[in-house]
Design a protein around this motif. Structure first.
Motif, mmCIF file in Angstrom:
data_model
loop_
_atom_site.group_PDB
_atom_site.id
_atom_site.type_symbol
_atom_site.label_atom_id
_atom_site.label_comp_id
_atom_site.label_asym_id
_atom_site.label_seq_id
_atom_site.Cartn_x
_atom_site.Cartn_y
_atom_site.Cartn_z
ATOM 1 N N ALA A 137 0.840 -1.207 0.000
ATOM 2 C CA ALA A 137 0.000 0.000 0.000
ATOM 3 C C ALA A 137 0.873 1.254 0.000
ATOM 4 O O ALA A 137 0.585 2.224 -0.724
ATOM 5 C CB ALA A 137 -0.932 -0.001 1.206
ATOM 6 N N ALA A 138 1.940 1.246 0.776
ATOM 7 C CA ALA A 138 2.845 2.395 0.810
ATOM 8 C C ALA A 138 3.510 2.587 -0.551
ATOM 9 O O ALA A 138 3.670 3.720 -1.020
ATOM 10 C CB ALA A 138 3.906 2.208 1.893
ATOM 11 N N LYS A 139 3.879 1.496 -1.205
ATOM 12 C CA LYS A 139 4.497 1.590 -2.532
ATOM 13 C C LYS A 139 3.510 2.160 -3.539
ATOM 14 O O LYS A 139 3.851 3.056 -4.316
ATOM 15 C CB LYS A 139 4.976 0.207 -2.994
ATOM 16 N N ARG A 140 2.268 1.691 -3.515
ATOM 17 C CA ARG A 140 1.262 2.221 -4.449
ATOM 18 C C ARG A 140 1.003 3.705 -4.187
ATOM 19 O O ARG A 140 0.875 4.492 -5.119
ATOM 20 C CB ARG A 140 -0.030 1.418 -4.334
ATOM 21 N N ASP A 141 0.930 4.082 -2.910
ATOM 22 C CA ASP A 141 0.743 5.498 -2.568
ATOM 23 C C ASP A 141 1.901 6.342 -3.085
ATOM 24 O O ASP A 141 1.701 7.437 -3.625
ATOM 25 C CB ASP A 141 0.613 5.688 -1.057
ATOM 26 N N ALA A 142 3.111 5.847 -2.924
ATOM 27 C CA ALA A 142 4.289 6.572 -3.401
ATOM 28 C C ALA A 142 4.253 6.718 -4.914
ATOM 29 O O ALA A 142 4.547 7.796 -5.454
ATOM 30 C CB ALA A 142 5.570 5.852 -2.978
ATOM 31 N N MET A 143 3.864 5.674 -5.610
ATOM 32 C CA MET A 143 3.808 5.738 -7.069
ATOM 33 C C MET A 143 2.721 6.700 -7.540
ATOM 34 O O MET A 143 2.919 7.443 -8.506
ATOM 35 C CB MET A 143 3.620 4.348 -7.662
ATOM 36 N N ARG A 144 1.599 6.716 -6.848
ATOM 37 C CA ARG A 144 0.539 7.683 -7.190
ATOM 38 C C ARG A 144 1.042 9.112 -6.957
ATOM 39 O O ARG A 144 0.807 10.003 -7.758
ATOM 40 C CB ARG A 144 -0.698 7.425 -6.354
ATOM 41 N N TYR A 145 1.704 9.310 -5.822
ATOM 42 C CA TYR A 145 2.244 10.631 -5.511
ATOM 43 C C TYR A 145 3.262 11.057 -6.565
ATOM 44 O O TYR A 145 3.255 12.197 -7.026
ATOM 45 C CB TYR A 145 2.886 10.610 -4.122
ATOM 46 N N ASN A 146 4.145 10.138 -6.964
ATOM 47 C CA ASN A 146 5.160 10.453 -7.972
ATOM 48 C C ASN A 146 4.518 10.819 -9.307
ATOM 49 O O ASN A 146 4.963 11.743 -9.981
ATOM 50 C CB ASN A 146 6.119 9.276 -8.145
ATOM 51 N N ALA A 169 -1.014 10.618 -0.646
ATOM 52 C CA ALA A 169 -0.065 9.556 -0.283
ATOM 53 C C ALA A 169 0.443 9.748 1.139
ATOM 54 O O ALA A 169 0.807 10.834 1.534
ATOM 55 C CB ALA A 169 1.103 9.549 -1.250
ATOM 56 N N ARG A 170 0.448 8.654 1.888
ATOM 57 C CA ARG A 170 1.025 8.705 3.233
ATOM 58 C C ARG A 170 2.527 8.603 3.150
ATOM 59 O O ARG A 170 3.243 9.177 3.931
ATOM 60 C CB ARG A 170 0.507 7.538 4.071
ATOM 61 N N HIS A 171 3.019 7.809 2.215
ATOM 62 C CA HIS A 171 4.445 7.575 2.065
ATOM 63 C C HIS A 171 4.806 7.829 0.618
ATOM 64 O O HIS A 171 4.092 7.434 -0.267
ATOM 65 C CB HIS A 171 4.813 6.125 2.389
ATOM 66 N N ALA A 172 5.920 8.485 0.386
ATOM 67 C CA ALA A 172 6.384 8.690 -0.985
ATOM 68 C C ALA A 172 7.881 8.923 -0.969
ATOM 69 O O ALA A 172 8.459 9.313 0.039
ATOM 70 C CB ALA A 172 5.685 9.891 -1.614
ATOM 71 N N VAL A 173 8.467 8.676 -2.098
ATOM 72 C CA VAL A 173 9.882 8.948 -2.253
ATOM 73 C C VAL A 173 10.005 10.390 -2.703
ATOM 74 O O VAL A 173 9.296 10.832 -3.592
ATOM 75 C CB VAL A 173 10.498 8.006 -3.303
#
Length: 143
Positions: free
Chosen positions: A66-75, A120-124
């Protein structure tokens, strides 16, 4: 080369690099979940504790995904925002279908989807304070 095209290429490259980082982080978290589950199962003496270890592993894996998907959406949203900010039509240029409003709603941009949002809660990356959780162990030693 036009300014908009080069900035969209840079934005796409930044998004790809950020997505690779998010994917690597998620992979590491999932691996850590599997290893922890193995340790917990080895320490457990009853079936209930072993089942609890398995459930916790699955929960951690789902959280990492879920964190990875959120990060990808944010990116993706950050790239769209940067691309839109760099687009400056010149007088007399052709009107792009993406800029035309239909019944009060803007036409969707090519390559966008409804799930690209900034929640996104988490993103790069460092934009807006969205960060992946800190890496390493509680003692400050990294693996």
């Amino acid at each position: 080369m036009q300014g908009g095209k080069s900035s969209s290429a840079v934005g796409a490259a930044k998004e790809a690099v950020a997505n690779v980082g998010a994917s690597a982080w998620a992979g590491k978290e999932k691996t850590m979940a599997v290893v922890q589950e193995t340790v917990n199962k080895a320490k457990a003496h009853d079936p209930a504790a072993k089942a609890e270890a398995e459930a916790r592993k699955q929960e951690r894996i789902h959280e990492a995904e879920a964190a990875k998907r959120d990060a990808m959406r944010y990116n993706a949203a950050a790239k769209e925002h940067a691309t839109a900010a760099s687009y400056h039509p010149t007088p007399g240029s052709a009107v792009d279908a993406r800029d035309v409003e239909v019944e009060g709603a803007a036409a969707p941009r090519a390559g966008s989807s409804d799930d690209s949002y900034l929640g996104a809660r988490h993103a790069v990356g460092e934009d807006g304070g969205h960060q992946l959780p800190a890496r390493g162990t509680a003692g400050g030693h990294s693996a």
